[in-house]
Design a protein around this motif. Structure first.
Motif, PDB file in Angstrom:
ATOM      1  N   PHE A  40      25.120  10.619  -5.111  1.00  0.00           N
ATOM      2  CA  PHE A  40      24.846   9.935  -3.836  1.00  0.00           C
ATOM      3  C   PHE A  40      23.360   9.582  -3.862  1.00  0.00           C
ATOM      4  N   SER A  41      22.525  10.609  -3.908  1.00  0.00           N
ATOM      5  CA  SER A  41      21.087  10.380  -4.081  1.00  0.00           C
ATOM      6  C   SER A  41      20.382  11.730  -4.230  1.00  0.00           C
ATOM      7  N   ALA A  42      19.376  11.753  -5.104  1.00  0.00           N
ATOM      8  CA  ALA A  42      18.648  12.996  -5.416  1.00  0.00           C
ATOM      9  C   ALA A  42      17.418  13.194  -4.537  1.00  0.00           C
ATOM     10  N   GLY A  43      17.386  12.518  -3.374  1.00  0.00           N
ATOM     11  CA  GLY A  43      16.252  12.723  -2.469  1.00  0.00           C
ATOM     12  C   GLY A  43      15.057  11.875  -2.863  1.00  0.00           C
ATOM     13  N   GLN A  44      13.933  12.228  -2.288  1.00  0.00           N
ATOM     14  CA  GLN A  44      12.689  11.500  -2.585  1.00  0.00           C
ATOM     15  C   GLN A  44      12.464  11.411  -4.095  1.00  0.00           C
ATOM     16  N   ASP A  45      12.086  10.234  -4.564  1.00  0.00           N
ATOM     17  CA  ASP A  45      11.746  10.083  -5.980  1.00  0.00           C
ATOM     18  C   ASP A  45      10.484  10.905  -6.258  1.00  0.00           C
ATOM     19  N   LEU A  46      10.623  11.902  -7.114  1.00  0.00           N
ATOM     20  CA  LEU A  46       9.514  12.846  -7.308  1.00  0.00           C
ATOM     21  C   LEU A  46       8.424  12.285  -8.209  1.00  0.00           C
ATOM     22  N   GLU A  47       8.746  11.289  -9.025  1.00  0.00           N
ATOM     23  CA  GLU A  47       7.665  10.630  -9.785  1.00  0.00           C
ATOM     24  C   GLU A  47       6.765   9.880  -8.820  1.00  0.00           C
ATOM     25  N   GLU A  48       7.380   9.170  -7.893  1.00  0.00           N
ATOM     26  CA  GLU A  48       6.598   8.439  -6.904  1.00  0.00           C
ATOM     27  C   GLU A  48       5.818   9.423  -6.022  1.00  0.00           C
ATOM     28  N   ALA A  49       6.481  10.545  -5.654  1.00  0.00           N
ATOM     29  CA  ALA A  49       5.805  11.546  -4.817  1.00  0.00           C
ATOM     30  C   ALA A  49       4.578  12.098  -5.542  1.00  0.00           C
ATOM     31  N   ALA A  50       4.748  12.366  -6.851  1.00  0.00           N
ATOM     32  CA  ALA A  50       3.616  12.910  -7.621  1.00  0.00           C
ATOM     33  C   ALA A  50       2.482  11.895  -7.694  1.00  0.00           C
ATOM     34  N   ALA A  51       2.846  10.624  -7.883  1.00  0.00           N
ATOM     35  CA  ALA A  51       1.813   9.578  -7.979  1.00  0.00           C
ATOM     36  C   ALA A  51       1.068   9.444  -6.664  1.00  0.00           C
ATOM     37  N   SER A  52       1.797   9.519  -5.554  1.00  0.00           N
ATOM     38  CA  SER A  52       1.118   9.311  -4.262  1.00  0.00           C
ATOM     39  C   SER A  52       0.177  10.478  -3.954  1.00  0.00           C
ATOM     40  N   ARG A  53       0.453  11.640  -4.539  1.00  0.00           N
ATOM     41  CA  ARG A  53      -0.444  12.783  -4.337  1.00  0.00           C
ATOM     42  C   ARG A  53      -1.784  12.613  -5.027  1.00  0.00           C
ATOM     43  N   GLN A  54      -1.863  11.657  -5.940  1.00  0.00           N
ATOM     44  CA  GLN A  54      -3.142  11.386  -6.611  1.00  0.00           C
ATOM     45  C   GLN A  54      -4.091  10.615  -5.694  1.00  0.00           C
ATOM     46  N   SER A  55      -3.490   9.975  -4.697  1.00  0.00           N
ATOM     47  CA  SER A  55      -4.307   9.109  -3.846  1.00  0.00           C
ATOM     48  C   SER A  55      -5.185   9.944  -2.908  1.00  0.00           C
ATOM     49  N   GLU A  56      -6.383   9.439  -2.651  1.00  0.00           N
ATOM     50  CA  GLU A  56      -7.342  10.186  -1.811  1.00  0.00           C
ATOM     51  C   GLU A  56      -6.849  10.339  -0.382  1.00  0.00           C
ATOM     52  N   ASP A  57      -6.139   9.329   0.103  1.00  0.00           N
ATOM     53  CA  ASP A  57      -5.686   9.414   1.498  1.00  0.00           C
ATOM     54  C   ASP A  57      -4.230   9.896   1.582  1.00  0.00           C
ATOM     55  N   PHE A  58      -3.794  10.700   0.590  1.00  0.00           N
ATOM     56  CA  PHE A  58      -2.419  11.230   0.601  1.00  0.00           C
ATOM     57  C   PHE A  58      -2.133  11.965   1.907  1.00  0.00           C
ATOM     58  N   ASP A  59      -0.982  11.650   2.483  1.00  0.00           N
ATOM     59  CA  ASP A  59      -0.548  12.297   3.724  1.00  0.00           C
ATOM     60  C   ASP A  59       0.959  12.522   3.600  1.00  0.00           C
ATOM     61  N   ALA A  60       1.363  13.784   3.457  1.00  0.00           N
ATOM     62  CA  ALA A  60       2.781  14.109   3.221  1.00  0.00           C
ATOM     63  C   ALA A  60       3.656  13.721   4.414  1.00  0.00           C
ATOM     64  N   GLY A  61       3.053  13.539   5.577  1.00  0.00           N
ATOM     65  CA  GLY A  61       3.859  13.190   6.752  1.00  0.00           C
ATOM     66  C   GLY A  61       4.082  11.699   6.911  1.00  0.00           C
ATOM     67  N   ARG A  62       3.313  10.889   6.158  1.00  0.00           N
ATOM     68  CA  ARG A  62       3.345   9.444   6.426  1.00  0.00           C
ATOM     69  C   ARG A  62       4.723   8.832   6.145  1.00  0.00           C
ATOM     70  N   ALA A  63       5.286   9.144   4.972  1.00  0.00           N
ATOM     71  CA  ALA A  63       6.589   8.545   4.634  1.00  0.00           C
ATOM     72  C   ALA A  63       7.651   8.982   5.641  1.00  0.00           C
ATOM     73  N   LEU A  64       7.541  10.221   6.120  1.00  0.00           N
ATOM     74  CA  LEU A  64       8.502  10.688   7.128  1.00  0.00           C
ATOM     75  C   LEU A  64       8.354   9.876   8.410  1.00  0.00           C
ATOM     76  N   GLU A  65       7.096   9.734   8.859  1.00  0.00           N
ATOM     77  CA  GLU A  65       6.868   9.029  10.125  1.00  0.00           C
ATOM     78  C   GLU A  65       7.202   7.545  10.016  1.00  0.00           C
ATOM     79  N   GLU A  66       6.864   6.949   8.864  1.00  0.00           N
ATOM     80  CA  GLU A  66       6.992   5.488   8.761  1.00  0.00           C
ATOM     81  C   GLU A  66       8.377   5.042   8.302  1.00  0.00           C
ATOM     82  N   ASP A  67       9.028   5.827   7.442  1.00  0.00           N
ATOM     83  CA  ASP A  67      10.300   5.377   6.857  1.00  0.00           C
ATOM     84  C   ASP A  67      11.487   6.259   7.214  1.00  0.00           C
ATOM     85  N   TYR A  68      11.385   7.553   6.843  1.00  0.00           N
ATOM     86  CA  TYR A  68      12.564   8.416   6.959  1.00  0.00           C
ATOM     87  C   TYR A  68      13.009   8.600   8.403  1.00  0.00           C
ATOM     88  N   ASN A  69      12.075   9.005   9.261  1.00  0.00           N
ATOM     89  CA  ASN A  69      12.502   9.319  10.627  1.00  0.00           C
ATOM     90  C   ASN A  69      13.014   8.082  11.374  1.00  0.00           C
TER      91      ASN A  69
END
Ligand code: T3D
Length: 265
Positions: free
Chosen positions: A63-92
């Motif tokens: 069905f789906s394996a959840g958040q793409d973890l390669e993309e998640a790892a890449a976004s953690r490299q960014s200086e303005d990484f915010d773990a809540g952003r994707a939830l607030e902007e897309d998932y929720n």
């Protein structure tokens, strides 16, 4: 009608809209692009007169394996990484759109549903799974808490002890267990899955759409409502649906001993 997207498929045929998560080599793990495409597809489905049921499923063995973890790892490299952003902007917003869609939303879980995708499936109105499908609250394995509605839905669906167990152990449970626990509507044999899902979608596409929308409103509201408020809600919604053409048609068809022809009005 079908449209072109890069990581989902959208098809709308005879009132049945199907969104298929379509990155099978990554087990349909959710990327930002995919989430945006789902939102775009929902805008099509939401247009009045377009569809009377929505089916969400996956291509290939998952069905789906959840958040793409390669993309998640890449976004953690960014200086303005915010773990809540994707939830607030897309998932929720996605979860709320599915819940508010004025038609039945079926999650057809064709294989493993993990992480946020398990909870997106559980956030749909009806969850039907293949007997070989599995459900995995994978979050603890990567040091996260269940999101995408998991902490809301799990205790309400299976009770606190099982919710806590699923979250903390991150054990993969099979579809039969999910059905037995009341996590999902039902599981069916793999070779019957496509026909069962198609029959369910057809039933809803030919059903009293406004009534289904009112059922969604009432049943979801009941989880957070006090008894007298819920009784009052039933009165309001019953007045609304009883004034519609489908209610009149349903009673007429019963008296005339024939199958009702619901138009969705
Ligand atoms: O920071 C944030 O954005 C937070 C967001 C959180 C929301 C979440 O959803 S957190 C949860 C994320 N999902 C997971 O942790 C599940 C990860 N996947 C798995 O545990 C397993 O893949 C499964 C149990 C789902 C299935 O196992 P299995 O053995 O059937 O398949 P596999 O071999 O593990 O996976 C097949 C391929 O898909 C593999 O790639 P390869 O080796 O063939 O090149 C695997 O890496 C890839 N894949 C599976 N899940 C993901 C994935 N690639 C990226 N992201 C994934 N989530």
């Amino acid at each position: 009608m079908s449209s072109e997207y890069s990581s989902i498929l959208l098809d709308i045929t005879e009132g049945v809209a199907s969104i298929t998560l379509n990155r099978p080599t990554r087990l349909n793990a959710l990327t930002r692009t995919m989430r945006q495409e789902i939102h775009d597809a929902l805008s099509v489905v939401e247009a009045p007169g377009t569809a009377r049921v929505l089916l969400l499923t996956g291509a290939g063995r998952a069905f789906s394996a959840g958040q793409d973890l390669e993309e998640a790892a890449a976004s953690r490299q960014s200086e303005d990484f915010d773990a809540g952003r994707a939830l607030e902007e897309d998932y929720n917003p996605l979860l709320l759109r599915l819940r508010r869609l004025p038609m039945p939303v079926i999650a057809a879980v064709n294989g493993v549903a993990a992480g946020a995708s398990a909870n997106i499936a559980l956030g749909c109105d009806i969850v039907i799974a293949t007997r070989s499908a599995t459900f995995l609250q994978a979050f603890a394995r990567i040091g996260l808490i269940p999101d995408a509605g998991g902490t809301y839905l799990l205790p309400r669906l299976v009770g606190l002890p099982r919710a806590m167990g699923l979250a903390m152990t991150a054990e993969q449970i099979d579809a039969e267990t999910a059905e037995r626990w009341g996590l999902i509507w039902r599981c069916v044999d793999d070779d019957q899955f496509s026909s069962e899902v198609a029959a369910l979608a057809r039933k809803f596409a030919e059903g009293p759409t406004r009534t289904y929308a009112a059922m969604k409103e009432a049943l979801y509201a009941s989880l957070d409502s006090e008894y007298s408020a819920q009784l009052a809600r039933e009165v309001r919604l019953q007045r609304e649906v009883a004034a519609g053409a489908d209610s009149r048609e349903g009673i007429r068809a019963f008296l005339e001993k024939r199958k009702p022809r619901f138009t969705g009005d």
